[in-house]
Motif scaffolding. Structure first.
Motif, PDB file in Angstrom:
ATOM      1  N   ARG A  31      37.208  38.959  38.093  1.00 56.94           N
ATOM      2  CA  ARG A  31      38.625  39.290  38.230  1.00 56.94           C
ATOM      3  C   ARG A  31      39.377  38.165  37.549  1.00 56.94           C
ATOM      4  N   ASP A  32      40.167  38.508  36.580  1.00 59.22           N
ATOM      5  CA  ASP A  32      40.793  37.477  35.760  1.00 59.22           C
ATOM      6  C   ASP A  32      42.073  36.962  36.418  1.00 59.22           C
ATOM      7  N   TYR A  33      41.914  36.233  37.528  1.00 59.64           N
ATOM      8  CA  TYR A  33      43.086  35.699  38.230  1.00 59.64           C
ATOM      9  C   TYR A  33      43.350  34.239  37.857  1.00 59.64           C
ATOM     10  N   GLY A  34      42.437  33.638  37.067  1.00 63.74           N
ATOM     11  CA  GLY A  34      42.623  32.240  36.699  1.00 63.74           C
ATOM     12  C   GLY A  34      42.508  31.277  37.866  1.00 63.74           C
ATOM     13  N   LYS A  35      41.706  31.638  38.872  1.00 67.95           N
ATOM     14  CA  LYS A  35      41.534  30.776  40.051  1.00 67.95           C
ATOM     15  C   LYS A  35      40.062  30.419  40.218  1.00 67.95           C
ATOM     16  N   ASN A  36      39.802  29.172  40.552  1.00 71.69           N
ATOM     17  CA  ASN A  36      38.426  28.748  40.805  1.00 71.69           C
ATOM     18  C   ASN A  36      38.010  29.184  42.204  1.00 71.69           C
ATOM     19  N   VAL A  37      37.910  30.495  42.374  1.00 74.42           N
ATOM     20  CA  VAL A  37      37.544  31.075  43.668  1.00 74.42           C
ATOM     21  C   VAL A  37      36.379  32.025  43.439  1.00 74.42           C
ATOM     22  N   PHE A  38      35.353  31.885  44.262  1.00 76.52           N
ATOM     23  CA  PHE A  38      34.124  32.666  44.088  1.00 76.52           C
ATOM     24  C   PHE A  38      33.697  33.191  45.453  1.00 76.52           C
ATOM     25  N   THR A  39      33.527  34.502  45.551  1.00 75.93           N
ATOM     26  CA  THR A  39      33.070  35.092  46.806  1.00 75.93           C
ATOM     27  C   THR A  39      31.656  35.621  46.584  1.00 75.93           C
ATOM     28  N   PHE A  40      30.765  35.298  47.484  1.00 77.75           N
ATOM     29  CA  PHE A  40      29.369  35.746  47.385  1.00 77.75           C
ATOM     30  C   PHE A  40      29.044  36.606  48.593  1.00 77.75           C
ATOM     31  N   ILE A  41      28.400  37.736  48.331  1.00 80.43           N
ATOM     32  CA  ILE A  41      28.078  38.685  49.398  1.00 80.43           C
ATOM     33  C   ILE A  41      26.585  38.983  49.353  1.00 80.43           C
ATOM     34  N   ARG A  42      25.934  38.902  50.499  1.00 80.19           N
ATOM     35  CA  ARG A  42      24.518  39.237  50.576  1.00 80.19           C
ATOM     36  C   ARG A  42      24.412  40.675  51.078  1.00 80.19           C
ATOM     37  N   ARG A  43      23.748  41.526  50.272  1.00 84.82           N
ATOM     38  CA  ARG A  43      23.697  42.944  50.618  1.00 84.82           C
ATOM     39  C   ARG A  43      22.941  43.220  51.915  1.00 84.82           C
ATOM     40  N   SER A  44      21.868  42.452  52.172  1.00 81.21           N
ATOM     41  CA  SER A  44      20.986  42.788  53.298  1.00 81.21           C
ATOM     42  C   SER A  44      21.732  42.821  54.626  1.00 81.21           C
TER      43      SER A  44
END
Ligand code: ZN
Ligand code: ZN
Length: 186
Positions: A78-91
């Motif tokens: 998502r090109d928001y220009g923010k150093n933000v990262f969300t990680f999701i584990r499917r299991s």
């Protein structure tokens, strides 16, 4: 490289993959450390999804270490220009949001100490994680697994185009560049 991580990471490999060593790559290395510790190295089969709100150098370290990659579809940008990262584990749906803290502002009248690129890299690699990032658990909808969609040939250039990207003009299917060329004609 002075790097205090408890998880051994192939930093040279990441550097080769990215092409150079830079502060952005260093940030991505530290983000990957958090992910491998909190979420685990489960990305061989899209088991972990990353939503990145920027498109900078950090992404290459993240792709290299966590297996969330643009081609597999488990790296969503998502090109928001923010150093933000969300990680999701499917299991189990566990999700964390990692946001880089803004660099501390120098006090009034206090000129910022000039830092070389090498010093910035070292500062990022050696800082405690909680000085660099805010990490918090989040509740998030699981993005759909990358799926193969049907393609439709564009009537103009003839190239197969994913059905969700096809634009219709007078009932005929066009790819996006041809549609733009057609509708933006003076
Ligand atoms: Zn870079
Ligand atoms: Zn076309």
């Amino acid at each position: 490289m002075n790097h205090p991580t408890q998880i051994p990471l192939d930093i040279q490999g990441a550097q080769r993959f990215h092409g150079h060593f830079c502060p952005g790559l260093s940030l991505g290395i530290r983000i990957s450390e958090i992910v491998l510790r909190e979420i685990g190295p489960h990305s061989s089969d899209e088991a972990v999804v990353c939503i990145a709100e920027t498109d900078n150098c950090a992404l290459d370290a993240i792709q290299y270490f966590t297996g969330c990659s643009a081609g597999k579809g488990n790296l969503i940008q998502r090109d928001y220009g923010k150093n933000v990262f969300t990680f999701i584990r499917r299991s189990d749906g566990k999700a964390i949001r990692i946001s880089a803290r803004p660099a501390p502002r120098p006090a009034e009248g206090d000129p910022p100490a000039p830092q070389s690129r090498e010093q910035r890299i070292q500062a990022i690699l050696s800082a405690p994680i909680n000085e660099l990032f805010e990490v918090r658990p989040v509740e998030i909808e699981m993005p759909d697994k990358a799926c193969i969609l049907t393609s439709i040939p564009c009537v103009e250039c003839g190239e197969a185009t994913m059905s969700t990207r096809v634009r219709y003009f007078r009932g005929q299917p066009y790819c996006i560049p041809c549609y733009k060329a057609l509708t933006q004609k003076p």
